[in-house]
Write a protein that holds these residues in place. Structure first.
Motif, PDB file in Angstrom:
ATOM      1  N   PRO A 151      28.753  -0.085  33.913  1.00 26.27           N
ATOM      2  CA  PRO A 151      28.321   0.207  32.539  1.00 26.27           C
ATOM      3  C   PRO A 151      29.472   0.654  31.635  1.00 26.27           C
ATOM      4  CG  PRO A 151      26.822   1.202  34.125  1.00 26.27           C
ATOM      5  CD  PRO A 151      27.999   0.678  34.902  1.00 26.27           C
ATOM      6  N   ARG A 152      30.526   1.230  32.201  1.00 20.11           N
ATOM      7  CA  ARG A 152      31.666   1.687  31.397  1.00 20.11           C
ATOM      8  C   ARG A 152      32.387   0.534  30.717  1.00 20.11           C
ATOM      9  NH1 ARG A 152      34.320   7.059  32.422  1.00 20.11           N
ATOM     10  NH2 ARG A 152      35.487   6.043  30.795  1.00 20.11           N
ATOM     11  N   ALA A 153      32.217  -0.677  31.214  1.00 20.34           N
ATOM     12  CA  ALA A 153      32.859  -1.835  30.590  1.00 20.34           C
ATOM     13  C   ALA A 153      32.415  -1.991  29.142  1.00 20.34           C
ATOM     14  CB  ALA A 153      32.550  -3.098  31.382  1.00 20.34           C
ATOM     15  N   ALA A 154      31.198  -1.571  28.825  1.00 18.64           N
ATOM     16  CA  ALA A 154      30.669  -1.702  27.462  1.00 18.64           C
ATOM     17  C   ALA A 154      31.503  -0.925  26.449  1.00 18.64           C
ATOM     18  CB  ALA A 154      29.214  -1.244  27.421  1.00 18.64           C
ATOM     19  N   GLU A 155      32.238   0.080  26.910  1.00 22.56           N
ATOM     20  CA  GLU A 155      33.088   0.864  26.007  1.00 22.56           C
ATOM     21  C   GLU A 155      34.208   0.019  25.398  1.00 22.56           C
ATOM     22  OE1 GLU A 155      34.488   4.116  28.393  1.00 22.56           O
ATOM     23  OE2 GLU A 155      32.465   4.913  28.681  1.00 22.56           O
ATOM     24  N   ARG A 156      34.563  -1.102  26.047  1.00 30.58           N
ATOM     25  CA  ARG A 156      35.646  -1.958  25.554  1.00 30.58           C
ATOM     26  C   ARG A 156      35.160  -3.041  24.588  1.00 30.58           C
ATOM     27  NH1 ARG A 156      36.664  -2.261  31.174  1.00 30.58           N
ATOM     28  NH2 ARG A 156      36.313  -4.483  31.074  1.00 30.58           N
ATOM     29  N   ALA A 157      33.867  -3.108  24.327  1.00 31.40           N
ATOM     30  CA  ALA A 157      33.322  -4.145  23.440  1.00 31.40           C
ATOM     31  C   ALA A 157      33.737  -3.893  21.993  1.00 31.40           C
ATOM     32  CB  ALA A 157      31.802  -4.178  23.547  1.00 31.40           C
ATOM     33  N   ARG A 158      33.909  -4.998  21.244  1.00 28.38           N
ATOM     34  CA  ARG A 158      34.115  -4.887  19.788  1.00 28.38           C
ATOM     35  C   ARG A 158      32.742  -4.749  19.162  1.00 28.38           C
ATOM     36  NH1 ARG A 158      38.192  -7.772  16.690  1.00 28.38           N
ATOM     37  NH2 ARG A 158      37.191  -6.656  15.005  1.00 28.38           N
TER      38      ARG A 158
END
Length: 180
Positions: free
Chosen positions: A146-153
């Motif tokens: 879920p932490r990957a979502a922090e890198r979304a534009r």
């Protein structure tokens, strides 16, 4: 929102597109043929479908959460469905997908772009179009963390004067046009 969707067929089962009157979700899975080390018995197509359904649900039923938080919630829900038999700890061995999403949020359009080369075009009735692109690199689709979502534009665009949003060819393998 009026939605027109035309899809250039991705590899079987690796694309997902869905829309409601207030939200649009597009995903393109990273094919397992290109990542032979994937150690998930469910496979990428299963992951893409589940993640797409969970994300669309979160976007429509959780206006109190940001669009990135909705993606993180959807990833966590999808990862929980894997059970203990899939190796999700290593991002190179877990299924992954590029994500484009947008929703009407108050008087704005909230958008999210995640995955190398993904582009979202926002067209105004008068004035130039805004193109939002993620050029993060091939190794950065959203996987089981879920932490990957922090890198979304992410961002907001006022709905006033916004005519349409489009995902040009090369963005999630789809051509989508939503009239706002």
């Amino acid at each position: 929102m009026q939605v027109e969707l035309a899809a250039a067929p991705p590899p079987p089962g690796l694309g997902f597109a869905a829309a409601t009157p207030e939200a649009v979700v597009l995903l393109e899975g990273a094919p397992t043929a290109a990542a032979p080390s994937v150690e998930c018995r469910h496979g990428t197509a299963w992951f893409v479908r589940r993640l797409g359904v969970h994300l669309l649900a979160r976007l429509t039923d959780r206006p109190d959460r940001s669009i990135a938080e909705c993606l993180a919630d959807a990833v966590a829900e999808t990862a929980a469905l894997h059970g203990g038999r899939c190796d999700l700890a290593d991002p190179a061995k877990a299924p992954a997908a590029a994500v484009l999403a947008a929703r009407v949020h108050g008087g704005s359009l909230e958008y999210l772009v995640f995955g190398a080369g993904q582009r979202l075009r926002l067209e105004r009735v008068e004035g130039p179009a805004l193109v939002v692109a993620d050029r993060g690199g091939v190794g950065h689709p959203v996987g089981a963390s879920p932490r990957a979502a922090e890198r979304a534009r992410t961002g907001f665009e006022p709905l006033a004067g916004l005519h349409a949003l489009a995902v040009p060819d090369g963005g999630a393998g789809h051509l989508l046009r939503a009239l706002v």
